[in-house]
Write a protein that holds these residues in place. Sequence first.
Motif, mmCIF file in Angstrom:
data_model
loop_
_atom_site.group_PDB
_atom_site.id
_atom_site.type_symbol
_atom_site.label_atom_id
_atom_site.label_comp_id
_atom_site.label_asym_id
_atom_site.label_seq_id
_atom_site.Cartn_x
_atom_site.Cartn_y
_atom_site.Cartn_z
ATOM 1 N N ALA A 1 0.830 -1.207 0.000
ATOM 2 C CA ALA A 1 0.000 0.000 0.000
ATOM 3 C C ALA A 1 0.863 1.255 0.000
ATOM 4 C CB ALA A 1 -0.925 -0.005 1.208
ATOM 5 N N THR A 2 1.946 1.220 0.758
ATOM 6 C CA THR A 2 2.874 2.359 0.794
ATOM 7 C C THR A 2 3.476 2.614 -0.578
ATOM 8 O OG1 THR A 2 3.411 2.006 3.134
ATOM 9 C CG2 THR A 2 5.023 3.206 1.808
ATOM 10 N N LEU A 3 3.908 1.549 -1.251
ATOM 11 C CA LEU A 3 4.500 1.695 -2.579
ATOM 12 C C LEU A 3 3.481 2.283 -3.553
ATOM 13 C CD1 LEU A 3 6.494 -1.656 -2.909
ATOM 14 C CD2 LEU A 3 7.333 0.573 -2.140
ATOM 15 N N VAL B 1 10.128 7.481 3.863
ATOM 16 C CA VAL B 1 9.666 6.109 4.060
ATOM 17 C C VAL B 1 10.565 5.338 5.020
ATOM 18 C CG1 VAL B 1 8.530 5.888 1.812
ATOM 19 C CG2 VAL B 1 10.947 5.320 2.030
ATOM 20 N N HIS B 2 10.021 4.241 5.542
ATOM 21 C CA HIS B 2 10.801 3.302 6.344
ATOM 22 C C HIS B 2 11.512 2.287 5.459
ATOM 23 C CE1 HIS B 2 7.454 4.741 8.915
ATOM 24 N NE2 HIS B 2 8.298 4.615 9.921
ATOM 25 N N ASP B 3 10.859 1.857 4.380
ATOM 26 C CA ASP B 3 11.357 0.781 3.516
ATOM 27 C C ASP B 3 11.928 1.387 2.237
ATOM 28 O OD1 ASP B 3 10.258 -1.556 5.149
ATOM 29 O OD2 ASP B 3 8.436 -0.383 4.768
ATOM 30 N N VAL B 4 13.218 1.688 2.256
ATOM 31 C CA VAL B 4 13.820 2.463 1.178
ATOM 32 C C VAL B 4 14.006 1.640 -0.100
ATOM 33 C CG1 VAL B 4 15.927 3.673 0.457
ATOM 34 C CG2 VAL B 4 14.928 4.100 2.726
ATOM 35 N N ALA B 5 14.590 0.452 0.008
ATOM 36 C CA ALA B 5 14.963 -0.317 -1.184
ATOM 37 C C ALA B 5 13.774 -0.622 -2.096
ATOM 38 C CB ALA B 5 15.687 -1.601 -0.788
ATOM 39 N N PRO B 6 12.660 -1.139 -1.589
ATOM 40 C CA PRO B 6 11.543 -1.417 -2.490
ATOM 41 C C PRO B 6 10.952 -0.161 -3.105
ATOM 42 C CG PRO B 6 10.932 -1.892 -0.216
ATOM 43 C CD PRO B 6 12.395 -1.658 -0.225
ATOM 44 N N LEU B 7 10.939 0.942 -2.356
ATOM 45 C CA LEU B 7 10.412 2.176 -2.936
ATOM 46 C C LEU B 7 11.339 2.703 -4.025
ATOM 47 C CD1 LEU B 7 8.240 4.339 -3.017
ATOM 48 C CD2 LEU B 7 9.634 5.657 -1.415
ATOM 49 N N ARG B 8 12.641 2.583 -3.821
ATOM 50 C CA ARG B 8 13.580 3.003 -4.867
ATOM 51 C C ARG B 8 13.290 2.252 -6.165
ATOM 52 N NH1 ARG B 8 19.007 0.437 -3.979
ATOM 53 N NH2 ARG B 8 17.697 -1.248 -4.752
#
Length: 271
Positions: free
Chosen positions: A233-235, A251-258
């Motif tokens: 959902a964040t992505l 964000v908390h989850d950097v790699a997947p958002l990148r």
Amino acid sequence: MRGMPAPFRIMGVLNVTPDSFSDGGQYLDAQAALAHALELERDGAAILDVGGESTRPGAEPVAVEEELRRVVPVIEALSAGGSRAQISIDTIKLPVARAAVDAGATYVNDVTAFRHDPELAGLVADRDLDCCLMHMLGEPRTMQQSPHYDDVVSDVKAFLEERLAFAVAAGIPEERIQLDPGIGFGKTADHNLELLRRLDELAAIGRPLLIGVSRKSFLGRITGREVGDRLAATLAANVLAFTKGATIFRVHDVAPLRDALTVAAATVRAP
């Protein structure tokens, strides 16, 4: 295409607090915080946002001395530890911001947009810092108590324009200022969705927009997911914000958002 600079920046969240809604208590130790910060940087964070006071709904204020004790050692360690990311201090207090800047921070993230301590704008101007001004209705303890707007997008836009003018009048160059509509800060789920839907109206102000939707409760209301299971959902929310003009993503989850933003940037031209 790989050699082109990314049309976005990711701000990694580094909460050194016991009570943040998602990761409170995980990085109170300075060494644990440093290790996590360097991991965020390796994953693609261009900015590391260090905060020592929770701004979750209902959060209680933290004394200056305690906030300093939490954030300064972490910033000093980052500055001395070879981090190449820009260090941000997430605070509303002038003494905390000043100590953080002395320790190596070059960015001030103020969720009150200099309303809590107007002199903070002078520090940003005098020290040639970057800053982010956020919209929040009320304060963390009360912001989710029946928030109301005539039109949430128009009201938030007017607020951000007024605070931008205040910051410029205080001597901060406009190119140093970023704006944040404050998703989840004094807004209902419907307000948050309307802001995302019409984010291009805020982008029209002409300053970079920072979006912070990571793991937030309105995503849980939509999906039925608990806080630790809201990555998808964040992505989705961040990619949609990117297509509407946002360029900085907290964000908390950097790699997947990148990865998600890299694909989005390769597919659609950034506004």
